[in-house]
Write an enzyme that holds these catalytic residues in place. Structure first.
Site, mmCIF file in Angstrom:
data_model
loop_
_atom_site.group_PDB
_atom_site.id
_atom_site.type_symbol
_atom_site.label_atom_id
_atom_site.label_comp_id
_atom_site.label_asym_id
_atom_site.label_seq_id
_atom_site.Cartn_x
_atom_site.Cartn_y
_atom_site.Cartn_z
ATOM 1 N N LYS A 82 0.857 -1.187 0.000
ATOM 2 C CA LYS A 82 0.000 0.000 0.000
ATOM 3 C C LYS A 82 0.893 1.238 0.000
ATOM 4 O O LYS A 82 1.937 1.251 0.666
ATOM 5 C CB LYS A 82 -0.891 -0.029 1.250
ATOM 6 C CG LYS A 82 -1.871 1.134 1.346
ATOM 7 C CD LYS A 82 -2.762 1.003 2.586
ATOM 8 C CE LYS A 82 -3.799 2.114 2.680
ATOM 9 N NZ LYS A 82 -4.681 1.972 3.857
ATOM 10 N N SER A 163 -9.611 2.160 2.966
ATOM 11 C CA SER A 163 -8.715 2.862 2.085
ATOM 12 C C SER A 163 -7.706 1.974 1.350
ATOM 13 O O SER A 163 -7.085 2.446 0.409
ATOM 14 C CB SER A 163 -7.944 3.902 2.896
ATOM 15 O OG SER A 163 -7.134 3.265 3.872
ATOM 16 N N SER A 187 -9.790 -0.225 7.226
ATOM 17 C CA SER A 187 -9.259 -0.176 5.860
ATOM 18 C C SER A 187 -8.556 -1.417 5.344
ATOM 19 O O SER A 187 -8.190 -1.462 4.173
ATOM 20 C CB SER A 187 -8.332 1.016 5.710
ATOM 21 O OG SER A 187 -9.098 2.188 5.566
HETATM 22 N N1 GLN Z 1 -13.095 4.597 6.530
HETATM 23 C C1 GLN Z 1 -12.346 5.018 7.665
HETATM 24 C C2 GLN Z 1 -11.879 6.447 7.492
HETATM 25 O O1 GLN Z 1 -12.107 7.005 6.460
HETATM 26 C C3 GLN Z 1 -11.199 4.091 7.925
HETATM 27 C C4 GLN Z 1 -9.976 4.394 7.154
HETATM 28 C C5 GLN Z 1 -8.830 3.528 7.525
HETATM 29 O O2 GLN Z 1 -8.979 2.519 8.201
HETATM 30 N N2 GLN Z 1 -7.657 3.941 7.093
HETATM 31 O O3 GLN Z 1 -11.285 7.011 8.364
#
Ligand code: GLN
Length: 496
Positions: A82, A163, A187
């Site tokens: 990532k 994400s 994410s």
């Molecule tokens: N959807 C969550 C956010 O936007 C989680 C994102 C994540 O785990 N990086 O913060």
């Protein structure tokens, strides 16, 4: 070297590692095979950077170690990271314009441990490239990347989740046998669920955050994504372990062999089923697939125990106060001086900061910086931030009550299957869809997602397993036994 290269991309991490060790396939031909698949599928938007020369040089070095019998546990097996992990020789953008052109001079601990390793003690995996993600990992659909959205390989009209959307899409499309992801509020688990792959977010502190572009430091945690729990276990064993000098929140717990207990019997396992995870808002197709999986667990000898996580709903406001608060502080380092992007035109130093941040950050990131700054400001700190911290503790306590009567907790990962690209016009819709993943994040507990069916539009459905602190081995065992008994994790998108 062999004639099996046409289906190298269908092999598991475990099988690839074995074939490489037996010298039935070379690391170079494996890397070439995956690189050519990556170059054949730019339409998915999964990769942000590849460096074929560098990858092939790593593969050559892996072949040399394999020939000498000195290879690491996953020597020569490809992996992709990532774009949150800084990776020497590759761009590290975190999906943001702000870091456009930034190339790290060092490797994140995770990259180091999975790769050859600066001290030569790494697992020996070969880096295929960097994977698209939401800007600074803020998002649930990978639509917040400055470099464009990722398409879900199951249906290119749908989001892959976020994400870590690039990671999930690349694994599902077999562009890499495995990937790294990060999970701050879901994410790893949610994109794994949307793309029909397996992923695990370990206990907070299990895996070093050194070299991960920070979003919300008290929540950020790295983990592996692959097609099976067995493969995730192999990667996690190599990724985790103390890194006390470089990450002050790293746990002083030795690395474990997460493959050792994969086959343990599930007889008598108590699976807690939280009522709050099956209430209003859960789509019928997701509910049906998760309930069928729970039945399959009963057939494997597990007992279902009704439990309650009464503050589940509160996890949304709590998370969306704490995460932006920490983000607003972490992102203050991006000022046009130290890293990446700087505005072309400005009048003085202050204007340079303003122009750089106005042009360098996307809308969602700005929204969070504003929310975070607000909740931390004098007069609002007590009302928002401090309250949120108190409820965070209560959410963690609720889990400890639950673990008095069950060994693991199971439920959906997300209320629906993957939605259409552009389908959530309001950012609040994305926030609400995080309801089932946020509680474990706030408590710092390990959680994973495994595919358990297909829902509306033949899109994958994931089931979430949450364990108590440091029980990753048990979670992977529980997931692996399901994957031995069923074949949802082998379902694949058409045409790729
Ligand atoms: N959807 C969550 C956010 O936007 C989680 C994102 C994540 O785990 N990086 O913060």
């Amino acid at each position: 070297m062999t004639h099996i290269s046409s289906d190298l991309h269908d092999l598991s991490v475990a099988d690839l590692a074995r074939l490489l060790r037996q010298r039935k396939v070379s690391a170079v031909e494996t890397a070439q095979h995956f690189l050519s698949r990556i170059h054949q599928h730019p339409e998915l938007g999964a990769f942000l950077d590849t460096q074929d020369t560098l990858t092939l040089a790593q593969a050559q070095a892996a072949d040399a170690r394999l020939a000498a019998g000195t290879g690491g546990s996953l020597e020569g097996v490809p992996v992709a990271h990532k774009d949150i992990f800084v990776t020497r020789g590759f761009a590290a953008t975190a999906g943001s314009k702000m870091l456009k052109g930034y190339i790290s001079p060092f490797d994140a601990t995770v990259v180091d441990k999975l790769g050859a390793g600066a001290q030569g003690h790494g697992a020996g995996m070969v880096t295929l490239g960097k994977l698209n993600c939401d800007e600074f990992a803020m998002g649930s659909a990978n639509e917040n990347s400055h470099y464009g959205p990722v398409k879900n390989p199951w249906n290119p009209q749908c989001v892959p989740g976020g994400s870590s959307g690039g990671s999930a899409a690349a694994v599902a499309a077999r562009l890499t046998p495995a990937a790294t992801g990060t999970d701050t509020g879901g994410s790893i688990r949610q994109p794994a669920s949307f793309c029909g792959v397996t992923g695990i977010k370990p206990t907070y502190g299990r895996v070093s955050r050194y070299g991960m572009v920070a979003f919300a430091s008290s929540l950020d945690q790295a983990g592996p994504m692959a097609r099976s729990a067995e493969d995730c276990a192999l990667l996690l064993s190599a990724m985790c372990g103390p890194d006390l000098d470089r990450d002050a929140t790293s746990l002083d717990v030795p690395a474990e062999d997460f493959s050792a207990h994969l086959n343990d019997d599930l007889a008598g396992l108590r699976i807690g089923v939280p009522a709050e995870f099956f209430g209003q808002g859960l789509a019928a197709d997701v509910q049906a697939a998760v309930e069928a999986a729970l039945k399959a667990y009963e057939a494997l000898g597990a007992k279902l125990v009704p439990i309650s996580l009464p503050r589940t709903e509160l996890s949304i406001p709590v998370y969306y106060i704490i995460a932006p608060a920490e983000a607003s502080s972490n992102l203050s380092r991006f000022d046009g001086v130290k890293f990446g992007f700087r505005a072309d035109q400005y009048t003085d130093l202050n204007d340079m900061y303003l122009q750089t941040r106005a042009q360098g950050f996307g809308d969602e990131v700005k929204r969070r910086i504003m929310i975070g700054t607000y909740v931390l400001s004098h007069g609002y700190y007590d009302a928002y931030y401090l309250q949120a911290q108190k409820i965070r503790r209560m959410i963690a306590d609720d889990f400890q009550q639950a673990f008095k009567v069950c060994d693991v907790i199971a439920g959906p990962v997300a209320p629906t299957v993957a939605w259409a690209l552009g389908g959530h016009a309001d950012p609040l819709a994305d926030y609400l869809a995080d309801i089932y993943t946020l509680p474990a994040s706030l408590a710092g507990l390990p959680g994973m997602s495994l595919p358990v069916g297909l829902g509306a539009g033949q899109m994958p459905v994931g089931m979430q397993l949450i364990g108590n602190y440091l029980t990753e081995s048990r979670l992977l065992n529980v997931a692996h036994r399901f994957q031995q008994a069923t074949d949802w994790h082998t379902a694949r998108p058409q045409g790729i």
